[in-house]
Structures are given as C-alpha cells and as structure tokens.
Scaffold this active site. Structure first.
Site, PDB file in Angstrom:
ATOM      1  N   GLY B 250       0.804  -1.222   0.000  1.00 26.49           N
ATOM      2  CA  GLY B 250       0.000   0.000   0.000  1.00 26.49           C
ATOM      3  C   GLY B 250       0.840   1.277   0.000  1.00 26.49           C
ATOM      4  N   HIS B 251       0.158   2.403  -0.081  1.00 30.23           N
ATOM      5  CA  HIS B 251       0.873   3.680  -0.160  1.00 30.23           C
ATOM      6  C   HIS B 251       1.562   4.020   1.162  1.00 30.23           C
ATOM      7  CE1 HIS B 251      -3.151   5.988   0.708  1.00 30.23           C
ATOM      8  NE2 HIS B 251      -2.888   5.112   1.620  1.00 30.23           N
ATOM      9  N   ASN B 252       2.720   4.649   1.030  1.00 25.86           N
ATOM     10  CA  ASN B 252       3.520   5.126   2.180  1.00 25.86           C
ATOM     11  C   ASN B 252       4.206   3.994   2.946  1.00 25.86           C
ATOM     12  OD1 ASN B 252       2.186   7.471   1.452  1.00 25.86           O
ATOM     13  ND2 ASN B 252       0.867   7.491   3.241  1.00 25.86           N
TER      14      ASN B 252
END
Lengths: 344, 344, 344
Positions: B250-252
């Site tokens: 996922g993002h980050n």
C-alpha cells in the site's frame, strides 16, 4: 513538495478561493487574500503551504505547525498557532483532498492516438479521447467523450464505455458495459468467463458464461484485479464503489453503491453485497450469500453465511465482532490461568 | 540436465575453479583438475555432475550419490562415496547457487530495440540496453546501462531506472525511482495512485497521491505484484528485498533492507517493516504499524498491532508463536477430554 | 436472452437433437420435433427456451416454469408443468452445459495475424492459428493447429504449445511445454523463475531455476495467475485441472489431474497435490507437502502438514473438518455458558 519530475503545481491560490472550493470557512475572513503555493503534511508545511488536521493524535504537531493555513474542525481551531490561518471544515480530510486537487489537477487526456493504436472501423470514440500506443479497440466498441485508454489496453468487441473514463495500461475489458468516470487500473481484467463448469467422472464440462459485467458510474477498479462476467445474470459493480488491487470478483456477484473493497479480497460467485459495505483486505466471501448494506467485514475474515445490514463481522468463519472478541479473550484467559497453575 | 530448449550450459568447469568462485574448499586438492559439465540433484547426478547436500534429511541419498562432486558442510564430508569429490562449504546451498550460475549465466541483454518499441525523444538510455517489442518509454525517462526492458513494458514520464535492471514484459512503472540491478517480473505494477479517498455521505473524494515509489538496489518484485506510490511521503522498498508474486504494497509503506515477502502478502498503507524481516505467504499487515527488524510473520497471519524486533508471530490476530501454540494446544486438549467423557 | 452485442445464438434446435448431444432422454418421445431457440434460467424461461433444474431448492420454480423444455433428474420429472417437455438426465447441469454450448458455440479462431504481431522466423505455427495484434512469438516456439494467441501475449523462446489452445491477451509464457486444448486467461504469467535464493549475512544469492512448467492437456489457468517454473524438477499442472484467477503456484509444485483450484489460492514450492483435489478460495498450502488425491481443502484454510487421500480439512492450521467444528463449537459453548453465569 511533490517531486517535479512527476507532479506540477497548477498555480498559487488565495485562501478565499480555497475555502470556496473546499466548502470550508475561513475563521478570520481578513485573510482571504493570503496566498499559498502548495499542500504539505502538518509537520513539513511552511508559510507557503496549506495542510490539514483530521486526527486528534496529531494535535501537538498542529500546535507547532509553521503552515500558512490549515483545515481543521471547529473545536480544534483555538489551538492554531497565530501564523496559521484556520479553515474550518466538518471534514478536513475531504477539504484537503479538494484543495490538493486544485493544486494538482488530474492532467486531461491528450486527444489523439499513440503509435500503433488499433481502432476497428466499426468502433466509435467520443470527442477528446486519448488512445495510448498499441491499445486495441475491437469491433462495435463505443467509447464516450474525454476518455483515456492506456498503452496496450485491450477493449474487446461490443464493449461500451461512458464519458471521462480512464482505462489503465494493459487493462483488458470484454463483455462489459461501463459507465461514466470509471477508472480501471493497469492490468485489470474485466469480463472474462467465470469459473463455471459441470463436474462428473469424466472431468469438467465448461458452462457457457452468457452474462456481462456492468460497471456503474464513478467506480474504480484496482491494478491486476479480476472481475468475471455473469453466467447468465450479470456481474454488477454499483455506482461509486472502490475496488483495490488484486481483488477477485466472481461471476454473478452484485456489489452495491459506494462500497469499499480493499486489496486481495475475494468474493465468490452469485454473492450480493449491499450499499456502503466495507470489506477489509484479504477478506473472503463464500458464494450465494447476502452481505447487508453498511456491513463491515474485517480484514482476512472468511464469511460463510449471510451478514445482516450494518453488522460488523470478523474471523474465520466470520462472526459478530463482539462474539469474536469474547471467544478470543476467553481462550487467552483460560490459557493464562493454566499457565499460572503450572507456575505455582 | 536442463532442457536445452530453454537453457544452455556455458562450458565444462574444473573443480578448482568451482571451489574458487563458490568460496568452498576442495577436500582432496589433487582433484582440482577434475572436470564437471553440469549441475544436478543428488539422486540424479552422475560422474559429470556437481551437486550439493544442504539438508541432513538427504544424507542417505548423499551416501549413494554417483555425482562427480558435491558441496557439503565439513561434518558431512566423511559420508561421501569415494567417487565423489567433496567441496566443503559453510553454506552448500549458496555455493551451489554460485556454481550453477557459472554453468548457466544469465543471458546478457542484446542491445537494441525490438519492433515497435517507442522511446520518447527526451528519454535517455545508457549503453547496452535491450528494449523489447512494443515497450513504451515516456518523456524524460532515464534508464542506466545494460538494462533489459521487456516486451510491452510501459515506463511512464519521469521515471528513473539505474544500471543492469531487468524490467519484465508488460510491467508498468510510473512515479518511481528505481536503483541498480533491480528486477521486476512480468505484469508488476509499480507507482499507481494508492487507495486514498475521503469518505462522507455524498460518496468518496479522491485524495491526490503526491508521493513516489523508491525501489533501492538489488530488489526483486514478483509477477503481477502491485506497489502503490506514496500519498505524500514515498513508498520505499529497501535494498536487496525480495518480493514474490501477487503481493500488494500500500501507499507510504516503508520496507527495510533484505526482507523476504512471500507470495500474496498484503501490507496496508503507512506500515513500516524493519530490515531482514520475513513475511510468509498470504500474511496481511494492517495499516500504520511497525514490524520490527528481523521479525518473522508466519504464513496467512493477520498482523493487527506492532511487532517487536526479532519476534515471531502467527495467527489471526497475530500473536507470539508460543502464545499461539499454547492456545491451540489448550483447545485441542479440552475438546479431546470432552470427547473422552462422552465416550465413557 | 444473452446480450446480442456479445453473444449470438447459432440456430434453433429440436429437442431430439438436444437430447442426443446432451445424453439426456426425452420423457415424451413424441416431442422430439419441438423447437427451442435459446437457454434461460428456470424463472425467466419462456416456451422457446430450454432450462434445467439441478438443485431441489428450486423445485417450486420448476413447478411453475413456462419453459418449453427442461433437463431434470428422473425423480423430479413428475413435477413438470404440462407445457414443459422433460429431458431426463443423471447430471442436468452438465446436460445444460452441453446444450448451451450448442446454442452458443465458442467462436473458432480467425486464421491470420493481427497488426504488429511478431513471429520469429524460426517459430512454427500449425494451420488455422489466430495471432492477435502485437503478440510476440519468440525463436524456436512451436504452436499446434487452431490456436488463438491473444493481443499482446508474449510467448518466449523455445516454448511449445499443442493444438486448439487459447492463450489470453497479455499472457506471458516462458520455459514451458503446454498440451492441447489448454486455456490461459489474460495476464497469466507462466514459467518465470521461482522464488529461490540462498540466504546468508551478505544478503541473497539467486539460485538458477533450471526447470520448466509442464501444462498437460485440457488445463485452464485464470487471469493474472502466476505459475513459477521448477528449480530443477519441473512444475507440473495435471490434465484437465482448472485454476482460477490470481492463484500462485510455486516452483516444483506438482498438481494432479482434474483438480479444482479456486481464486487466490497459494501453493508453496515443491508441494504435491493428488488427482481430483479441490482447494477453496484463498487457501494456502505450505511447501514440501503432499495433499492426497480427492482431498478437499476449505476456503481460506492454511495447510501446514500432509493431507491424506480423500480428507477434508479446514482452518488455520488446517485440521480435519470434524475436529475443527468440535473445537469451534466447544469454544462457542464455553463462552455462551460464561455469559449465562454473568447474566444471572
């Protein structure tokens, strides 16, 4: 803040304008002409930046932020440092999203066809469509206005796509009717025959899959996600629903409006999912079930029976949240007690 | 042994040379000029073959092997049949890997562009790059020396890729900075916008995803795996980390160095994973967590809270290995006892 | 019934003909010349339609169907409305499948090559093959008669494919030998190097993966599924086996004949799966195990040890069905009792 190799800021903006477009209210209306040039996180923002506070957990960071302006809820406004203009919002995260979109608008499609794009003579494309290199658009396909069709995407015979859609690179779409403002991420595979066959001693006999996939307006479908077409009825993805990456949606599944389906979820054939339902990552749902409207299925849960409207379920097999925690707590206590006995 | 339709042996090799390149020691140095022509498994190897013994379980097969030479640990050497030259190594499997690589070196890229490759005039490619048919390389892309870009791969505007990378067929890379000797398998999708939106009664508002994906040197990312770019911070895959097929990042998310992430794992947004961590197949990790360095997450586990450095966790929700087995054993005993009562 | 944008009915058919091709028997032989024009579900069928009753649950719908004809088991025949001709079958769902296939035959490949297809001069294709736009077929590839190779598919050097195969758009095949009548769905990735490396303090050393993927006759492999080639031995998918979407098959895995492997299953390296085995959606199997012939692994289960022939297992770690339900029932009872005490 964003890497200029990948993003460019549209223009500096006045706080009055940002308040207007985000539905927020400027606490001190005399600051309407203050200019900000970018968005940034609370802790990294400077006087030229707009930021937001959504989670109380970051209140300390808010008290010391150097941001020029900040979206906050009314009850937090009093904690703003004097240098930070306060934009009061009921939903600061949404307000931030709208402002960030004003700074970084989505690039519009660049009308025209890339090298090697193949568009069948019987296909029709609306005005302003961008068709990427080596995209293949089949016979009788209808595509609306302002769509972007990514490099190497394959849109098969008869598919219809509405206006302002973004079909990712290498996406594959067959036997589908797709609404407006739909976004398919790269590698998504929509409309292939589902997993349907009759079994007997001589092996398997494929059952022709005679339905379609209906994707309503404003849906997003993640990268490498697969959605099978119906066996007879259609597979339906309701308006506004967001489906993450690597999700599997079986044939005849009907998903309601504004659902959130997190990565690697699997939904088996003929299951119905109500509106505003959330399925956590890697959750699985057996076939022929009804998941009620507004239900929440926790990550990795395995749903084996119907879930009522608004229920929250967790575990394998999935059960109501409270029951689940009662069971896990009971087991932990019993084992701890046992251990205590032994230690005596 | 390997099918000549797909593999070709570089050349016969002397044991002295194989000892040198694998860091092993020839037990009987007079055998340095013995020639072997290929690698093979213990039970299938003949006098022309080099093999290895890594797992005590296969000791019997070792005692009767017909192999010309074998990598083994020192304590196993005495069990070698007389016809088998012994190459003593602390890590026979690694020694075998290095020897096998000498017999079957990776084919070098064949410099040039395949039919239909599209390279933007503003893109730069280093010496010795091979660009496959219908690959699409966007504006301002920078690619180092000796890279292979597979058929139909799409490298979007501004992406930078280091030296000696192998970008698989149909891989998609956007908003990313990629190090040296990185390998992406076919269908991998790197750098698309993450699953980020603000929710209210009117539906969802997309939050612009303004970060990047940073892939450090020597990373491998499996087939059809998806890695979302950061929302503001970057998504980072640390040096040397191996990610298997069909994984979702996922993002980050920040993944440390030399991690092993097995197939179908999902890691939710903003989670941090320390160095040398192992995640078993189909494990899931919730968002905003810290998985400590050297931790091991068992296959299919669902991690819902932070994991300390070096901890081993298992189950859903994931708990320390010992606690988990205490609970499952307790339950098994209770049920067995109950059954005993009934049977009386 | 089916949307004419995507499907077309071959021709009206006589019941005698449908009985013959489906192996069913017409209860009233005088109705052999009755014509039906399409298939439809029980509740939607009209006098021109053929339908089926497989599941007792739908008996009421059968009693009031308006269908012209219906496949049913002998014991149900008496409940047919007078307007519905009865076709008696031991397996009504299979009979329906065969009839539906007669109404909607699979379109044959259209021999020839689409725009930009690249076929190496040393590759050989049998008669009647259709090669889609931008498909890439490498050196020394051998493809049999009547195959369809989808748009953008990549078939690498040396691969062999039998007769009447359907290789989906953007599928990727390397280091593989593929039988007859095999179907790969879009985005499938077959034959890439498995997840094999030696680990030590300096990091990872890749172990050359010198095996192949053998896909036997009549296999289907789903969209975006990944099958790694063997490390030395081969990875084998047995005859007739059906693999759904987003499945991961590790290196050296051997899957028997006529297995059913549902979406998002993961099978780790070197595991052997017997004939006629079923693995439910999202199930995972650890490496180096034996799953017996005819075994059933429930959805989401995590198999950590061998499974005997014919066993049914469920849960994490997977255990026999009966033991699992004993444990979950025990826990539910204990917690309910506890709650009872509290409520007193």
């Amino acid at each position: 803040m964003a890497d200029p190799r990948f993003f460019s800021v549209a223009k500096p903006m006045r706080l009055a304008e940002l308040a207007r477009l985000s539905g927020a209210e400027l606490a001190d209306s005399s600051r309407g002409d203050v200019i900000v040039r970018d968005v940034a996180p609370l802790d990294a923002a400077g006087p030229d930046h707009l930021t937001f506070l959504d989670n109380r957990k970051y209140l300390d960071a808010f008290k010391t932020t150097r941001a020029g302006a900040c979206f906050v809820r009314a009850e937090m406004a009093e904690f703003a440092p004097s240098g930070t203009a306060v934009l009061v919002s009921l939903n600061p995260y949404k307000a931030y999203a709208l402002a960030a979109l004003a700074f970084y608008p989505e690039p519009a499609p660049m009308p025209g066809q890339g090298p090697g794009a193949v568009v069948d003579v019987s296909a029709s494309l609306g005005e302003g469509c961008e068709v990427g290199p080596y995209a293949v658009i089949g016979a009788h396909v209808k595509i609306g206005k302002g769509c972007r069709i990514g490099a190497g995407a394959v849109i098969c015979e008869g598919v219809e796509i509405g206006d302002n859609c973004d079909i990712g690179a290498r996406a594959y779409v067959t036997h589908s009717l797709i609404g407006n403002r739909v976004r398919l991420y790269p590698g998504a595979c929509i409309g292939r025959a589902g997993f349907g066959f009759a079994i007997d001693k001589t092996g398997f006999t494929a059952v022709p899959q005679l339905g379609r996939v209906i994707v309503e307006d404003d849906v997003e479908i993640g990268a490498n996600t697969t959605v099978d077409r119906g066996a007879g009825p259609d597979t339906i993805i309701g308006q506004g629903t967001r489906i993450d990456n690597l999700v599997q949606i079986g044939h005849n599944v009907r998903i309601g409006k504004y659902c959130v389906i997190v990565a690697q979820v699997g939904i088996s054939g003929s299951t119905q999912v109500g509106d505003f339902t959330m399925l956590g990552g890697q959750a699985g749902v057996a076939g022929h079930l009804k998941i009620g409207a507004g239900a929440k299925v926790a990550a990795q849960s395995g749903v084996m029976r119907d879930v009522p409207d608004g229920a929250e379920v967790v575990g394998f097999p999935a059960m109501p949240m409270r029951q689940y925690f009662r069971q896990t707590n009971y087991l932990a206590r019993m084992v701890a007690a046992k251990k205590g006995e032994k230690d005596d």
